[in-house]
Write a protein that holds these residues in place. Sequence first.
Motif, PDB file in Angstrom:
ATOM      1  N   UNK A   1     -40.235  11.007  77.199  1.00  0.00           N
ATOM      2  CA  UNK A   1     -41.315  11.043  78.199  1.00  0.00           C
ATOM      3  C   UNK A   1     -41.118   9.965  79.262  1.00  0.00           C
ATOM      4  N   UNK A   2     -40.675   8.784  78.821  1.00  0.00           N
ATOM      5  CA  UNK A   2     -40.424   7.689  79.780  1.00  0.00           C
ATOM      6  C   UNK A   2     -39.337   8.105  80.765  1.00  0.00           C
ATOM      7  N   UNK A   3     -38.281   8.742  80.238  1.00  0.00           N
ATOM      8  CA  UNK A   3     -37.172   9.193  81.097  1.00  0.00           C
ATOM      9  C   UNK A   3     -37.655  10.254  82.088  1.00  0.00           C
ATOM     10  N   UNK A   4     -38.418  11.213  81.586  1.00  0.00           N
ATOM     11  CA  UNK A   4     -38.918  12.288  82.462  1.00  0.00           C
ATOM     12  C   UNK A   4     -39.880  11.732  83.521  1.00  0.00           C
ATOM     13  N   UNK A   5     -40.655  10.740  83.112  1.00  0.00           N
ATOM     14  CA  UNK A   5     -41.617  10.140  84.033  1.00  0.00           C
ATOM     15  C   UNK A   5     -40.894   9.431  85.186  1.00  0.00           C
ATOM     16  N   UNK A   6     -39.784   8.766  84.863  1.00  0.00           N
ATOM     17  CA  UNK A   6     -39.023   8.054  85.904  1.00  0.00           C
ATOM     18  C   UNK A   6     -38.280   8.998  86.837  1.00  0.00           C
ATOM     19  N   UNK A   7     -38.051  10.226  86.391  1.00  0.00           N
ATOM     20  CA  UNK A   7     -37.352  11.254  87.179  1.00  0.00           C
ATOM     21  C   UNK A   7     -35.984  10.769  87.671  1.00  0.00           C
ATOM     22  N   UNK A   8     -35.263  10.047  86.819  1.00  0.00           N
ATOM     23  CA  UNK A   8     -33.946   9.541  87.179  1.00  0.00           C
ATOM     24  C   UNK A   8     -32.996  10.685  87.534  1.00  0.00           C
ATOM     25  N   UNK A   9     -33.083  11.770  86.746  1.00  0.00           N
ATOM     26  CA  UNK A   9     -32.162  12.889  86.981  1.00  0.00           C
ATOM     27  C   UNK A   9     -32.394  13.536  88.347  1.00  0.00           C
ATOM     28  N   UNK A  10     -33.665  13.623  88.767  1.00  0.00           N
ATOM     29  CA  UNK A  10     -33.971  14.239  90.065  1.00  0.00           C
ATOM     30  C   UNK A  10     -33.429  13.371  91.197  1.00  0.00           C
ATOM     31  N   UNK A  11     -33.599  12.042  91.044  1.00  0.00           N
ATOM     32  CA  UNK A  11     -33.096  11.108  92.074  1.00  0.00           C
ATOM     33  C   UNK A  11     -31.572  11.226  92.181  1.00  0.00           C
TER      34      UNK A  11
ATOM     35  N   UNK B   1     -29.699  13.811  91.366  1.00  0.00           N
ATOM     36  CA  UNK B   1     -29.319  15.101  91.955  1.00  0.00           C
ATOM     37  C   UNK B   1     -29.453  15.059  93.481  1.00  0.00           C
ATOM     38  N   UNK B   2     -30.529  14.462  93.948  1.00  0.00           N
ATOM     39  CA  UNK B   2     -30.757  14.361  95.402  1.00  0.00           C
ATOM     40  C   UNK B   2     -29.668  13.497  96.038  1.00  0.00           C
ATOM     41  N   UNK B   3     -29.345  12.376  95.389  1.00  0.00           N
ATOM     42  CA  UNK B   3     -28.331  11.460  95.904  1.00  0.00           C
ATOM     43  C   UNK B   3     -26.969  12.161  95.996  1.00  0.00           C
ATOM     44  N   UNK B   4     -26.573  12.841  94.925  1.00  0.00           N
ATOM     45  CA  UNK B   4     -25.275  13.535  94.922  1.00  0.00           C
ATOM     46  C   UNK B   4     -25.270  14.634  95.995  1.00  0.00           C
ATOM     47  N   UNK B   5     -26.400  15.340  96.100  1.00  0.00           N
ATOM     48  CA  UNK B   5     -26.522  16.423  97.086  1.00  0.00           C
ATOM     49  C   UNK B   5     -26.331  15.907  98.515  1.00  0.00           C
TER      50      UNK B   5
ATOM     51  N   UNK C   1     -25.017  20.748  88.979  1.00  0.00           N
ATOM     52  CA  UNK C   1     -25.253  21.786  87.952  1.00  0.00           C
ATOM     53  C   UNK C   1     -25.292  21.152  86.564  1.00  0.00           C
ATOM     54  N   UNK C   2     -24.339  20.231  86.305  1.00  0.00           N
ATOM     55  CA  UNK C   2     -24.295  19.585  84.976  1.00  0.00           C
ATOM     56  C   UNK C   2     -25.558  18.758  84.715  1.00  0.00           C
ATOM     57  N   UNK C   3     -26.002  18.016  85.747  1.00  0.00           N
ATOM     58  CA  UNK C   3     -27.216  17.194  85.567  1.00  0.00           C
ATOM     59  C   UNK C   3     -28.424  18.103  85.331  1.00  0.00           C
TER      60      UNK C   3
END
Lengths: 294, 135
Positions: free
Chosen positions: A50-60, A62-66, A96-98
Amino acid sequence: MSRKKSLEVYNSLDDEQKEIISTKKISGNQPASAWLERLKKVALMDHYGDTYRKNQTYAILMVFIGIAGFILTVICLANEFYYGLVIPVLAVIGIVLIYKSSSKFNKMDLTNHLRLFIVPLLAILKEESRKKEKIDLEINLNNPCEKDNIVETIPNSNKKYPKVKTTFYDLQWMSGKAKLQDQTQLHWTVNDLVRKRDITKKNPRGKIKFKTKYKVKHNVNLKLSIPKESYELVKNPNENQPVNGAYKMAYVSSDRFHVFKIRSTDVSATLDESVKLNHFLGTITKAYKHVKPI
Amino acid sequence: MARCEVKKGMFILKECSNFANQTCSKCSKSICSKHSTQIEDEVFCVECGTAKKKQQLRSLPARQRRNRNSVHDEEYERWMTDRNTHYGLWYYGIRDDFYHDSQYSPFDEQDYSGFDAESGQEFYDDTDSGGFMDS
């Protein structure tokens, strides 16, 4: 960091605990200490997740790589450096992997009832019941807002904005039986009645906005059978019902027990909250306040 | 040897039957290792420890306090992450808040003879009609 910790805890789980995460269901009959041993690690994994999902690290990420991929594509095309186009291709693969990893991670998510309500309640029941006394539990940790749980849908009737679609869901996510050390038998169920409102608004500049609002009623049904050999009734709850309906209580006298049936409701505004532990404990004490030890 | 004087339970309090090996530096109760906690090199019983932690949290500047949860939330997290930590402090934190909010005074072990009854009886309720409030 939380992702790593969550995966570490997940990898240390046994098959039975991993099954809880995949099926999101728990049932059985065992002493409170065994329940705690079984569920504590699962709750911890969910906490890190939940802490990881709350921080939304994966979304950040993905946006950065994009963005980086897009800029490099433009630079490569402008300079006619076609070998450099490998970099944007790698960026797409990375995204895609993320995305796959995060959706796998999301599937492991359990409702917060386990961490916020069930585990603390079991710790309390452990102190409240005899060491080897078994506790019966049936738990469903699925998200209540799933198709199977829909009880009513009210479609939007407005032709103009705001447009509101209301859906009601009902899920009984816990039932249990326990015997306390004074031989009182406790039988309870908790169900969530969720009102989900999908609202579409249009502001004066013509911009359309979507919003989803939740209201959750946690309905607690409790039956306490308090042994007559240990307690006597001091006031009959059937005579003094609460006026404003904060809870409902019914009393029946059987051969061996004072039987109290209590229904109460706790309300929250998000799906992340669980029924408050103090609310549940307070519901139990409503029965105890009507008896006195012999 | 003295027994631990901490009272366990939420609705029905009962004495901890363990042998005491320490003394609470605030209330001087004899306590066992399960019901003791160390805060700033001092040993407290779980009840005084909870009160001390609450006091520490209250004395923090408002800015720092805002970022921290209640005492039992922090202790709960510590219990979940540390295998060797007993759940004492968050359990007693919950109990303390619960008694305060509900104004419930629990029964004591000496209040009645129910503890002498035989354990292991079947789940029995001769009024059970299957439902809750609908009967």
